[in-house]
Design an enzyme around this catalytic site. Structure first.
Site, PDB file in Angstrom:
ATOM      1  N   LYS A  75     -84.080  27.009  22.258  1.00  0.00           N
ATOM      2  CA  LYS A  75     -84.951  26.010  22.851  1.00  0.00           C
ATOM      3  C   LYS A  75     -85.233  26.444  24.276  1.00  0.00           C
ATOM      4  CE  LYS A  75     -85.501  21.174  23.719  1.00  0.00           C
ATOM      5  NZ  LYS A  75     -84.894  19.862  23.609  1.00  0.00           N
ATOM      6  N   ARG A 109     -92.711  14.444  26.694  1.00  0.00           N
ATOM      7  CA  ARG A 109     -91.981  13.653  27.696  1.00  0.00           C
ATOM      8  C   ARG A 109     -92.758  12.397  28.068  1.00  0.00           C
ATOM      9  NH1 ARG A 109     -89.337  18.740  31.092  1.00  0.00           N
ATOM     10  NH2 ARG A 109     -88.128  19.481  29.310  1.00  0.00           N
ATOM     11  N   LYS A 130     -84.886  21.472  32.969  1.00  0.00           N
ATOM     12  CA  LYS A 130     -83.638  21.599  32.228  1.00  0.00           C
ATOM     13  C   LYS A 130     -83.107  23.028  32.215  1.00  0.00           C
ATOM     14  CE  LYS A 130     -85.005  17.617  29.447  1.00  0.00           C
ATOM     15  NZ  LYS A 130     -85.175  17.040  28.091  1.00  0.00           N
ATOM     16  N   GLU A 160     -77.272  32.629  21.249  1.00  0.00           N
ATOM     17  CA  GLU A 160     -77.277  31.191  20.947  1.00  0.00           C
ATOM     18  C   GLU A 160     -77.227  30.957  19.441  1.00  0.00           C
ATOM     19  OE1 GLU A 160     -77.044  28.442  22.533  1.00  0.00           O
ATOM     20  OE2 GLU A 160     -77.535  28.857  24.615  1.00  0.00           O
ATOM     21  N   LYS A 219     -88.129  26.987  19.280  1.00  0.00           N
ATOM     22  CA  LYS A 219     -88.988  25.973  19.883  1.00  0.00           C
ATOM     23  C   LYS A 219     -89.296  26.319  21.323  1.00  0.00           C
ATOM     24  CE  LYS A 219     -88.509  21.195  21.253  1.00  0.00           C
ATOM     25  NZ  LYS A 219     -87.693  20.024  21.217  1.00  0.00           N
ATOM     26  N   TYR A 230     -97.021  18.252  14.310  1.00  0.00           N
ATOM     27  CA  TYR A 230     -97.549  16.903  14.537  1.00  0.00           C
ATOM     28  C   TYR A 230     -98.804  16.646  13.721  1.00  0.00           C
ATOM     29  CZ  TYR A 230     -94.151  16.437  18.265  1.00  0.00           C
ATOM     30  OH  TYR A 230     -92.970  16.361  18.950  1.00  0.00           O
TER      31      TYR A 230
HETATM   32  C1  PBG Z   1     -85.290  17.031  24.199  1.00  0.00           C
HETATM   33  C2  PBG Z   1     -86.454  17.290  23.323  1.00  0.00           C
HETATM   34  C3  PBG Z   1     -87.627  17.946  23.715  1.00  0.00           C
HETATM   35  C4  PBG Z   1     -88.484  17.906  22.625  1.00  0.00           C
HETATM   36  C5  PBG Z   1     -87.811  17.302  21.570  1.00  0.00           C
HETATM   37  N1  PBG Z   1     -86.547  16.904  22.012  1.00  0.00           N
HETATM   38  C6  PBG Z   1     -88.028  18.652  24.938  1.00  0.00           C
HETATM   39  C7  PBG Z   1     -87.521  18.287  26.253  1.00  0.00           C
HETATM   40  O1  PBG Z   1     -87.864  17.241  26.808  1.00  0.00           O
HETATM   41  O2  PBG Z   1     -86.777  19.107  26.798  1.00  0.00           O
HETATM   42  C8  PBG Z   1     -89.866  18.470  22.659  1.00  0.00           C
HETATM   43  C9  PBG Z   1     -90.696  18.218  21.501  1.00  0.00           C
HETATM   44  C10 PBG Z   1     -92.132  18.473  21.663  1.00  0.00           C
HETATM   45  O3  PBG Z   1     -92.664  18.747  22.761  1.00  0.00           O
HETATM   46  O4  PBG Z   1     -92.787  18.390  20.635  1.00  0.00           O
HETATM   47  N2  PBG Z   1     -84.153  16.618  23.567  1.00  0.00           N
END
Ligand code: PBG
Length: 333
Positions: free
Chosen positions: A201, A211, A225, A241, A256, A321
């Protein structure tokens, strides 16, 4: 690798491309509706439905959730992944609402498993939508604390399992969480619950619409992050990882975002003999939608091309999506 082929004019590569039936016969990669997982945002009845950064995508109330899941299932989509929008009043430093068995996700999982038992239900394990600071774990002395976060996330995974979830998806990037979650699940008799590990990730600007959709953007403020998500420059670290998650008992591993990281999907599929899941994230969806709205691109064609790219790179399944729109297109083909 030497590629053996006759020289022109004995070899004419266009020969096989003349007719539709032959092009179909020689297709090396296929995209099926069965490869798709539909991510869904869930809200309380009184919360805002529209997501301005994601035209065509909405936060669903529990009633709307059933409707969209029925539509998805009718089109052949086998699984959904749930993400909560929590009203700001429910958030706190520790993200305790994540541990409330009756929170919005708990109720959504129970509803779906009761009414649509054949539909696969996945849920994220991370605290970002439940904390006032917007981080995926808990903060100790100003830092996201690994081991305390793993404790909270393990509890969260257990609660999801008790509510009947099929797949828990730790998206938090804490070290060691897959192993701890696996042990805790097994100890409570949840051997059948799968772990989809977000292994690679990456820190990404493509999470921006997400977000907004889950309401963590104002909590995070200018913070990002980088102390737990991967640096986009690092493929080897992504291998470490995944290796760790595999050894800890992950059933599937995730990459991702998807499109900017096709090389990682490819490396994973060469190195690990377990299913690779690609997450085409919100920003990837929204970029194509915006281009479509400007009349710059044919959304459906571009979308399917990116999904084929992910399959070609080695993904077994894709969170998308636009899964419903894609399923409708595939049905017509
Ligand atoms: C964090 C989380 C994120 C997404 C899913 N779970 C990203 C983040 O804020 O770091 C992103 C999913 C998306 O953009 O489709 N737990």
């Amino acid at each position: 690798m030497t590629i053996l082929t006759a020289e022109f004019p004995q070899s004419r590569l266009r020969r096989n491309r003349q007719d539709a039936w032959c092009r179909d016969l020689i297709a090396e990669t296929t995209l099926s509706v069965k490869d798709l997982i539909l991510p869904l945002f869930i809200r309380e009845e009184d919360a805002e439905r529209d997501i301005p950064q994601m035209p065509g995508i909405y936060r669903h109330s529990l009633t709307e959730l059933l409707t969209i899941c029925e539509k998805a299932q009718q089109l052949g989509i086998g699984a959904v992944a749930l993400f909560p929008f929590n009203n700001p009043g429910l958030k706190c430093e520790e993200g305790l609402e994540a541990l409330n068995p009756d929170n919005i996700i708990g109720r959504a999982v129970r509803l779906l498993k009761e009414r649509m038992p054949e539909l696969g239900v996945m849920a994220d394990v991370a605290l970002d939508t439940y904390t006032t600071h917007g981080h995926d774990g808990v903060i100790r002395d100003g830092k996201v604390d690994n081991d305390d976060s793993v404790k909270a996330l393990t509890e969260m995974a257990l609660i999801l399992a008790r509510n009947g979830v099929d797949v828990v998806a730790p998206s938090d990037m804490m070290d060691g969480r897959v192993g701890v979650i696996r042990k805790a699940l097994d100890k409570e008799g949840f051997q059948h619950v799968r772990i989809l590990a977000y292994s690679a990730k990456y820190i990404s600007s493509f999470y921006f619409p997400y977000r907004n959709a889950v309401g963590s953007i104002s909590c995070l403020g200018k913070a990002d992050k980088e102390t737990y998500q991967l640096d986009p420059a690092n493929p080897k670290e992504a291998m470490r990882e995944a290796a760790q998650d595999v050894l800890e008992g992950a059933d599937m591993i995730m990459v991702k975002p998807a499109l900017p990281y096709l090389d990682i999907i490819y490396r994973y599929s060469e190195a690990f003999h377990l299913p690779i899941v690609a997450f085409q994230v919100t920003g990837e969806y929204s970029s194509l939608k915006a281009a479509e709205q400007n009349g710059w691109i044919d959304f459906n064609r571009a979308m399917i091309e990116t999904l084929i790219g992910m399959k070609r790179a080695g993904a077994s399944a894709i969170l998308c999506y636009a899964a419903i729109e894609v399923a409708e297109v595939l049905k017509k083909q």
